[in-house]
Design a protein around this motif. Sequence first.
Motif, PDB file in Angstrom:
ATOM      1  N   PRO A  31     -61.743  73.975  49.030  1.00 52.43           N
ATOM      2  CA  PRO A  31     -61.289  72.982  50.081  1.00 52.43           C
ATOM      3  C   PRO A  31     -59.971  73.699  50.784  1.00 52.43           C
ATOM      4  N   THR A  32     -60.186  73.907  52.080  1.00 47.96           N
ATOM      5  CA  THR A  32     -59.000  74.109  52.866  1.00 47.96           C
ATOM      6  C   THR A  32     -58.202  72.802  52.996  1.00 47.96           C
TER       7      THR A  32
ATOM      8  N   THR B 244     -56.342  70.242  55.279  1.00 52.47           N
ATOM      9  CA  THR B 244     -56.797  69.583  56.621  1.00 52.47           C
ATOM     10  C   THR B 244     -56.422  70.378  57.660  1.00 52.47           C
ATOM     11  N   PRO B 245     -56.957  71.046  58.750  1.00 53.96           N
ATOM     12  CA  PRO B 245     -56.413  71.726  59.393  1.00 53.96           C
ATOM     13  C   PRO B 245     -55.638  71.045  60.597  1.00 53.96           C
TER      14      PRO B 245
ATOM     15  N   VAL C  73     -68.311  55.495  66.037  1.00 48.93           N
ATOM     16  CA  VAL C  73     -68.688  55.821  64.593  1.00 48.93           C
ATOM     17  C   VAL C  73     -67.674  55.457  63.785  1.00 48.93           C
TER      18      VAL C  73
ATOM     19  N   ILE D 237     -65.639  56.377  57.248  1.00 51.33           N
ATOM     20  CA  ILE D 237     -65.909  56.021  55.887  1.00 51.33           C
ATOM     21  C   ILE D 237     -64.610  55.373  55.289  1.00 51.33           C
TER      22      ILE D 237
ATOM     23  N   PRO E  61     -76.817  56.646  61.511  1.00 49.74           N
ATOM     24  CA  PRO E  61     -76.737  55.456  60.795  1.00 49.74           C
ATOM     25  C   PRO E  61     -75.273  55.048  60.352  1.00 49.74           C
TER      26      PRO E  61
ATOM     27  N   PRO F 272     -72.628  53.071  57.909  1.00 47.05           N
ATOM     28  CA  PRO F 272     -72.983  52.629  56.531  1.00 47.05           C
ATOM     29  C   PRO F 272     -72.745  51.117  56.564  1.00 47.05           C
TER      30      PRO F 272
ATOM     31  N   GLY G 177     -68.020  62.353  55.153  1.00 43.57           N
ATOM     32  CA  GLY G 177     -68.407  61.549  56.197  1.00 43.57           C
ATOM     33  C   GLY G 177     -69.936  61.532  56.621  1.00 43.57           C
ATOM     34  N   VAL G 178     -70.171  61.275  57.679  1.00 44.24           N
ATOM     35  CA  VAL G 178     -71.408  61.477  58.360  1.00 44.24           C
ATOM     36  C   VAL G 178     -71.333  62.529  59.542  1.00 44.24           C
TER      37      VAL G 178
ATOM     38  N   LEU H   3     -71.670  55.746  51.679  1.00 45.34           N
ATOM     39  CA  LEU H   3     -71.331  56.745  51.080  1.00 45.34           C
ATOM     40  C   LEU H   3     -70.350  56.627  50.146  1.00 45.34           C
TER      41      LEU H   3
ATOM     42  N   ARG I 118     -72.744  62.917  54.476  1.00 37.64           N
ATOM     43  CA  ARG I 118     -73.993  62.801  54.473  1.00 37.64           C
ATOM     44  C   ARG I 118     -74.319  63.739  56.011  1.00 37.64           C
TER      45      ARG I 118
ATOM     46  N   PRO J  85     -62.748  67.895  53.033  1.00 36.93           N
ATOM     47  CA  PRO J  85     -61.902  66.867  53.469  1.00 36.93           C
ATOM     48  C   PRO J  85     -62.333  66.812  54.993  1.00 36.93           C
ATOM     49  N   ALA J  86     -62.456  65.653  55.621  1.00 33.79           N
ATOM     50  CA  ALA J  86     -62.666  65.788  57.225  1.00 33.79           C
ATOM     51  C   ALA J  86     -61.674  66.211  57.997  1.00 33.79           C
TER      52      ALA J  86
END
Lengths: 954, 304
Positions: free
Chosen positions: A836-837, A839-840, A854, A857, A878, A880, B134-135, B188, B194, B226-227
């Motif tokens: 895992p890098t 977070t850029p 959207v 999460i 979709p 959640p 995340g999605v 999730l 996902r 990580p997002a």
Amino acid sequence: MTPARDHTSRLLLVCSLLLGSVAGFFALTAPPSGAESGTGSGVERHVTATRVLLDATGAEEKVSSHDITLDVSETKNLRGRQEISVSWSGAQPTGGVVADPNSAAGRNQEYPFVLLQCRGVDTTGTVPRGQERLSPQTCWTQTTSERYLEDSDNGLPAWRSDAYAAPDDRNAIVGAPDPRPASCPRRTAPAEHWLPFRAANGTVYYGGPSPALGCVGTPPESDDVESGGLPSNTTYGITGTNGRGSSQFAVWTKNENASLGCSSDVACSLVAVPIVGISCDGFGTRLPVERRLSASKSAAADATCRAPDRYQGGQGAGVRNPNPAVAGSLWWAESNWRNRITVPLDFAVTGDVCDVVSTKQPQALFGSVVLAELTSSWQPKFCTDSSLFPFTHVQAADTASRNLLDSGGIDAALTSGPPVGGFTRTVVQAPVAVGGFAIAYSIDTADGERYDRLKLNARLLAKLLSQSYPATPTVRNNYAALSANPYSLLLDPEFVALNPGLPTTAVFEAATTLQTLATDADLMNALTRYLDADPEARAWLDGTPDPWGMKVNPRYRGIDLPVDSWPQLDDWPMSDPAALAAMTVGSNICYNRSPAPYLGLIANPTGYLATIVQNMQYAVAAPKVKCNADDAGDLSQIALKQQGRQQVGHRFVLGLVSVSSTYRYNLRSAALQTRSTVPAGQQFTGDGGRWFVQPDVDGLTAAAALLHPDKGAQAWVFDPSTLSRSSGMAAYPGLMPVYADIPTRGLSPEVSGRLTTLLCYAAGRGQVTGTANGYLPAGYLPITAADGLGDLRDYTLAAAAAVRAQAGDIPSVTDVPQTNADEVCSGRSASPTPTPTPTPTPTPSATPSASTAVPPIPPAGVGAPPVVPAGASPSGSPSPSATPRADGDVVTSEVALTAGEHSSLGAAGVPAVLLLALASGLAGVWLRWGEALAAGAGSTARTARTSVRKRWRR
Amino acid sequence: MSVLLAPDEPTVVRTGPVDASVPPGLAREPIRLGVSQALLALALVAVWLVVYLTVLSGFEQGHAQKGLYDRVRTELALGTAPMSAGAPAGTPIAVLDVPALGISNLVVVEGTRAEQTADGPGHLLGSVLPGQQGVSVLMGRSLAFGAPFADLPRLRVGDRILVTTGQGRFTYTVNGVRRRGDPVPAALQAKEGRLSLVTAAGDGRFGALAPGDTVYVDAVLADAAPAGVVGTRDPVSPMEVHVSAGTLAELALALQLLLGALVATVWAWQRWSHRGAWIAGAPVVLAAAWLCSSLASQFLPALV
């Protein structure tokens, strides 16, 4: 169809059939690509070499013609410093023979057979991209005297009369650097021929008469430079009176000689130049008229060129100068060069490619020096094959590697046995190779020939290791315990009985010791187990004198064997003041400055096995007792040096190396005794009643049959005490299995996947012998059922399964479980977990997602309800819908349904277009040809009706 | 056939007015011929359009994929591939492999307009990049331009989807295929990611030719990266017909080019030589027609 079209179509058909068959032919006969196991890469070449003499009218008189055949043993998958065998026949016998054909003195022989390693492709056409054209300028010679010639007499040496040389190459001064450096002699010799050397990086070294004084530079690897590198591989081969000769030629890669710069990418060749002598054109009939010399000079040149030979074929070099027209120093002259035989050399890709090709972190494997040749073959294969993984072999002491593995510092070790007391972690020892130790030697007989039938028994090895030979009279006279011992091995009656025909030099320090490693190694462990198991050697080490009265050095009496590294226990003369005084009174001022245990200086163990191997290849003596008083300026700083390279014809060195290195570097290895039926204490004069075994394939195979699984060690053990039985006397005593020690618990999935791949490779493809990368090099016994080692192979597969499972299992060695290789090994280059890098940092152009619909999460545990997108969300993505679970709560989620999207154009578009096409097509056709069709249909209907009626009427 | 004149019959010259008017009924001939030719031309154009959509546009996409693949390979090797939003539309961001459908080395571009999905599957702006927590939503075509996602409804639960981005290689496992009215997948967990693959599909035997409704394939990844920053949503829906002004202008120019090529070919056919006009004119007309079709195909929704 019209006749023209008919003809064309037939022609096209024939052409297509022809092309198809040609393509099929090539496809079927294409040689299979991929690595070959390469045992048959020797080549044989022929050339007819002639020498002619031209008279004043230009008429040729052929004086000699030879049909020469050259055989080279191996030309593919070559590695640095590997020695290939070159032999030739049909050549002119060499006169003025020198002892060492590799020395620069060899150039003064008459009619030598010169072997050079040159860079480049030998072609008159276009050179492939990235390669050079081969020429004398890219051929390596170690000294400038082999490239620079000058004539101070009349300026008309033989090379100026070369009938085949270009006119420019027959001038008085050829190839001199322009402008001439100031450090070169101001007055030029009447005739000079410079042959510059072009290094791989483009630098041109002119050499010259005195490079040390600045006229002019030489490559760094040249002997003219103080540092000096490896001894030259340029060979002035000696042809015998029967026209045959042979030589071992050490090929170099750019690691050995960067100026020559050969590698798997840079084409290099072995060039054999049979010296037949200059074809004389003293009168210059092949020169343009304006360049011809005067009549008197021409006559003198012709006489020089036609001079008689000074030596008979086979005669040794004496005080007479050779005939310069036929000397080896003219290898570059066109008369000789045009008869060259060029054999391209193919070097194996080395591990250097791994730094360029592979971006993955290599797996480090620590330990066993016995596997050095194996890993140098496997490493380039592993890092270039995507189904394998890159690794590095860190050659370290076996004991240290075992300790590191046990403490968790490393993931895998390569050793030949478990530590004393076993591992504390659950470690499986999977056999990956079966090699061995060998006693390598470079010994010349009393005639100066190379000796290759050395036989040693365990007692002789014990004598060499235990510093029991005094070596010099001073030592023998002042060391009471050794006063009855012979000076060296050469004077030991036991050695002479086993190996007759060797010189009996009185003082020869190198013949009193065996070159060994200073660090721990399982090599020494295996050797000392062999000594311990031999009754003669054990009794001698415990104090029993040998049949001639030689006794062990008291410091080593009763030594407990086996040991991992041989201890240097003797400290003479340090604890004996009288002896110290006697030693320091001599002319060895280096020793006088800093006295040290003298026998330890002679033993001089080294830290690297590669050093011992190189010392054996080039006969370098290790005893550090040389003192060159005239070398140093300041006598107070002078220090002892190694004795260094021994003279060819008077060589004697012995060293403990691995069997695989003897094959790669063409070292001679001694036959070791397995069994003796000679009664103890009886003097003997021959080798009767004793059995000696070489480390060849037969010896290793017989020894492999003696491997037995040991439950306590959880590995296979070779017991040297079984050698003396009749079942074991054909077995080589130096067999050493090498295991990969891998923990079966606690490894990460990536590492365990990689090590499983290694074990699977070692159990399968890795045991196929061959010279190419990825195969099993010579000197290792393949672990296959055919060699009686099926159990070991099965164990390696079972170990692979255990390593993959990481459940702490260690398969039993006595009851080896059968494992399905495909199950364990299929597709297992473990997909690495993505690192895992962090977070850029967002790029300045990106707008933060504040306005996104959207929802992000929500992190687990936070009770914020999700934002359900309002309205008809145009995106079908979709959302959640369930609330995130707090700890332990069961939350019933409202099930949301997919909204989906619809597009009428998509649903109806293409069918509508198709219908449109159909409709308009039909309409157009009917409008255009409707009536004609109807009429035609009508007429056919009418004829059908009439025919039906006719038939009806009938 | 040669006509033999009877040798004895003399030639008779008639004098007097001759009726040279058009026979009745034939006045409508040119109109009929013209209309039929127009209809046939229309049919030809329609067939060309269908052929272009189903076959020729695939070549365009293949060519674009090649260039994108070379570019993304280099970027992945150098580590300069985008790892968060902000890449301009059309840049390659990931490589997709779906072994169950035979998809391999399919380059995913950023953006889901018709121009972007013409090059390959597009990544929906506003969702995270594939491989991140995340999605992440990828949208691809099912009929035209190579139809990379044509077989998407055939995926089964448990099939693997491999995505390679600048952050590494991720393996998603399919856990459902749904259409309108099917329940959305479960929420999730932490660190899960996902991937939703979206395309258009139709029902029935000729469903492949009439993709009107969206179909979604969901796949889950247990340990996602990580997002990164998420971009702004694109207001244009992928199933909408959306044509930019620039495309219209280009289409107009292309149609003029096509017209000019046709006129030139016809003129050459009449004035020069038939064969020469065919040889010289056919490729030019074909190229102009291709250009027009390529621009016109942007009228189609991005998922068709």
